[in-house]
Write a protein that holds these residues in place. Structure first.
Motif, PDB file in Angstrom:
ATOM      1  N   GLU A   1      -2.743   3.845  10.538  1.00  0.00           N
ATOM      2  CA  GLU A   1      -3.816   3.326   9.696  1.00  0.00           C
ATOM      3  C   GLU A   1      -3.889   4.087   8.372  1.00  0.00           C
ATOM      4  O   GLU A   1      -3.992   3.492   7.300  1.00  0.00           O
ATOM      5  CB  GLU A   1      -5.162   3.409  10.428  1.00  0.00           C
ATOM      6  N   ARG A   2      -3.832   5.425   8.452  1.00  0.00           N
ATOM      7  CA  ARG A   2      -3.907   6.240   7.241  1.00  0.00           C
ATOM      8  C   ARG A   2      -2.645   6.055   6.385  1.00  0.00           C
ATOM      9  O   ARG A   2      -2.728   5.985   5.154  1.00  0.00           O
ATOM     10  CB  ARG A   2      -4.072   7.710   7.618  1.00  0.00           C
ATOM     11  N   ALA A   3      -1.492   5.958   7.040  1.00  0.00           N
ATOM     12  CA  ALA A   3      -0.243   5.756   6.307  1.00  0.00           C
ATOM     13  C   ALA A   3      -0.270   4.442   5.530  1.00  0.00           C
ATOM     14  O   ALA A   3       0.107   4.392   4.356  1.00  0.00           O
ATOM     15  CB  ALA A   3       0.940   5.772   7.280  1.00  0.00           C
TER      16      ALA A   3
ATOM     17  N   LEU B   1       1.052  11.091   9.836  1.00  0.00           N
ATOM     18  CA  LEU B   1      -0.293  10.531   9.805  1.00  0.00           C
ATOM     19  C   LEU B   1      -0.406   9.391  10.804  1.00  0.00           C
ATOM     20  O   LEU B   1       0.598   8.916  11.344  1.00  0.00           O
ATOM     21  CB  LEU B   1      -0.610  10.012   8.400  1.00  0.00           C
ATOM     22  N   SER B   2      -1.609   8.943  11.031  1.00  0.00           N
ATOM     23  CA  SER B   2      -1.792   7.747  11.852  1.00  0.00           C
ATOM     24  C   SER B   2      -1.263   6.550  11.078  1.00  0.00           C
ATOM     25  O   SER B   2      -1.184   6.580   9.832  1.00  0.00           O
ATOM     26  CB  SER B   2      -3.270   7.540  12.182  1.00  0.00           C
TER      27      SER B   2
ATOM     28  N   SER C   1      -8.811  15.856  -4.268  1.00  0.00           N
ATOM     29  CA  SER C   1      -9.839  15.327  -3.402  1.00  0.00           C
ATOM     30  C   SER C   1     -11.198  15.934  -3.735  1.00  0.00           C
ATOM     31  O   SER C   1     -12.226  15.263  -3.677  1.00  0.00           O
ATOM     32  CB  SER C   1      -9.502  15.589  -1.926  1.00  0.00           C
TER      33      SER C   1
ATOM     34  N   ASP D   1      -3.889  11.875  -2.667  1.00  0.00           N
ATOM     35  CA  ASP D   1      -3.231  10.740  -2.008  1.00  0.00           C
ATOM     36  C   ASP D   1      -1.796  10.565  -2.475  1.00  0.00           C
ATOM     37  O   ASP D   1      -1.179   9.532  -2.198  1.00  0.00           O
ATOM     38  CB  ASP D   1      -4.010   9.443  -2.279  1.00  0.00           C
TER      39      ASP D   1
ATOM     40  N   GLU E   1      -2.898   2.839   4.535  1.00  0.00           N
ATOM     41  CA  GLU E   1      -3.894   2.953   3.468  1.00  0.00           C
ATOM     42  C   GLU E   1      -3.270   3.570   2.212  1.00  0.00           C
ATOM     43  O   GLU E   1      -3.481   3.080   1.087  1.00  0.00           O
ATOM     44  CB  GLU E   1      -5.064   3.815   3.936  1.00  0.00           C
ATOM     45  N   LEU E   2      -2.482   4.624   2.396  1.00  0.00           N
ATOM     46  CA  LEU E   2      -1.837   5.273   1.261  1.00  0.00           C
ATOM     47  C   LEU E   2      -0.792   4.364   0.615  1.00  0.00           C
ATOM     48  O   LEU E   2      -0.664   4.319  -0.613  1.00  0.00           O
ATOM     49  CB  LEU E   2      -1.176   6.578   1.713  1.00  0.00           C
TER      50      LEU E   2
ATOM     51  N   GLN F   1      -1.855  20.575   9.242  1.00  0.00           N
ATOM     52  CA  GLN F   1      -1.959  19.520   8.252  1.00  0.00           C
ATOM     53  C   GLN F   1      -0.747  19.598   7.322  1.00  0.00           C
ATOM     54  O   GLN F   1      -0.310  20.683   6.945  1.00  0.00           O
ATOM     55  CB  GLN F   1      -3.245  19.675   7.425  1.00  0.00           C
TER      56      GLN F   1
END
Length: 269
Positions: free
Chosen positions: A149-151, A146-147, A262, A106, A153-154, A213
């Motif tokens: 939402e994911r951005a 990233l989306s 991860s 992350d 979150e990080l 990715q």
């Protein structure tokens, strides 16, 4: 993860960047554990060579064993060697600091650099650090791929910038951050000016693997007086070409390294 191991790892993270170290009580308070338990943990880290105690002041300081292990790990791959000519060429062309970072779980970590300016005003921040995702060009370049939402979150995990904590143009609200990400998507690279720190500007582009990715980021950074928006636009093609070239030389070690964190997390959850 056992409490002892977790505490030890947190202590190592706490001491990172503290050149003069921390006193026993400071470590205990920061980790919220009793001084007696802190003393035992620190002594164990000292015995294993990860921490040393300064004899003059008694502070606990991170030892170089951590750095040597990281360098030993990186030396087993061709990642830095393969990318170095690309960084050098872009640094000569731009006359600025060019850096390569990798996605490690992350986090985004700067691992290699090339300095284009040999004299005069130079911009050269500390290397080996994690990029602040919400206010650095490298961080925004990754997040923009990233989306939302994911951005977010990080960013929530690392922390959003607080007013006055970084440069005057750093995003301090979710709305500002999302605007920065959309701009990066629209122009195919991220750019900041006095966002991470006053007087500094940067631009960055993502590096992708065969599955599209993001595995790393390449960036150009320098003083704002030189790295103006117009100058960034003129360097856009060279920056994107460098990112594509690093992808094309198949840096197998990049995805392997970025997946390690991860995988460890999955095994210990």
């Amino acid at each position: 993860m056992s409490n002892a191991l977790e505490r030890g790892l947190h202590a190592i993270e706490l001491l990172a960047g503290k050149s003069t170290g921390l006193a026993l009580q400071q470590v205990a308070e920061a980790l919220d554990i009793p001084p007696s338990a802190t003393h035992r943990m620190l002594n164990c880290l000292v015995e294993q060579g990860f921490v040393r105690q300064d004899h003059q002041h008694g502070n606990y300081v991170l030892a170089l064993k951590v750095v040597s292990l990281a360098l030993k790990h990186l030396s087993q791959s061709d990642m830095v060697d393969l990318a170095k000519p690309v960084l050098d060429r872009l640094a000569r062309l731009s006359g600025e600091l060019v850096r390569l970072s990798i996605v490690d779980g992350d986090n985004l970590v700067w691992i290699s650099k090339a300095q284009g300016t040999r004299s005069g005003l130079r911009y050269d921040p500390d290397a080996g650090a994690e990029a602040k995702l919400c206010c650095t060009a490298s961080g925004l370049a990754w997040l923009s791929c990233l989306s939302n939402e994911r951005a977010l979150e990080l960013v929530y995990r690392q922390g959003l910038s607080k007013p006055g904590e970084y440069g005057p143009n750093a995003a301090t609200t979710i709305e500002q951050l999302l605007n920065h990400l959309q701009l990066a998507r629209d122009q195919s690279y991220a750019s900041v000016d006095e966002s991470f720190e006053i007087g500094a500007a940067a631009m960055a582009a993502a590096i992708r693997d065969s599955q599209q990715q993001v595995i790393g980021v390449i960036s150009i950074a320098g003083p704002s007086v030189r790295l103006t928006p117009e100058r960034m636009q003129s360097l856009k093609a060279a920056l994107l070409e460098a990112a594509e070239e690093i992808t094309a030389i198949s840096l197998d070690s990049l995805p392997k390294l970025s997946m390690m964190t991860s995988r460890v997390s999955e095994q210990t959850d």
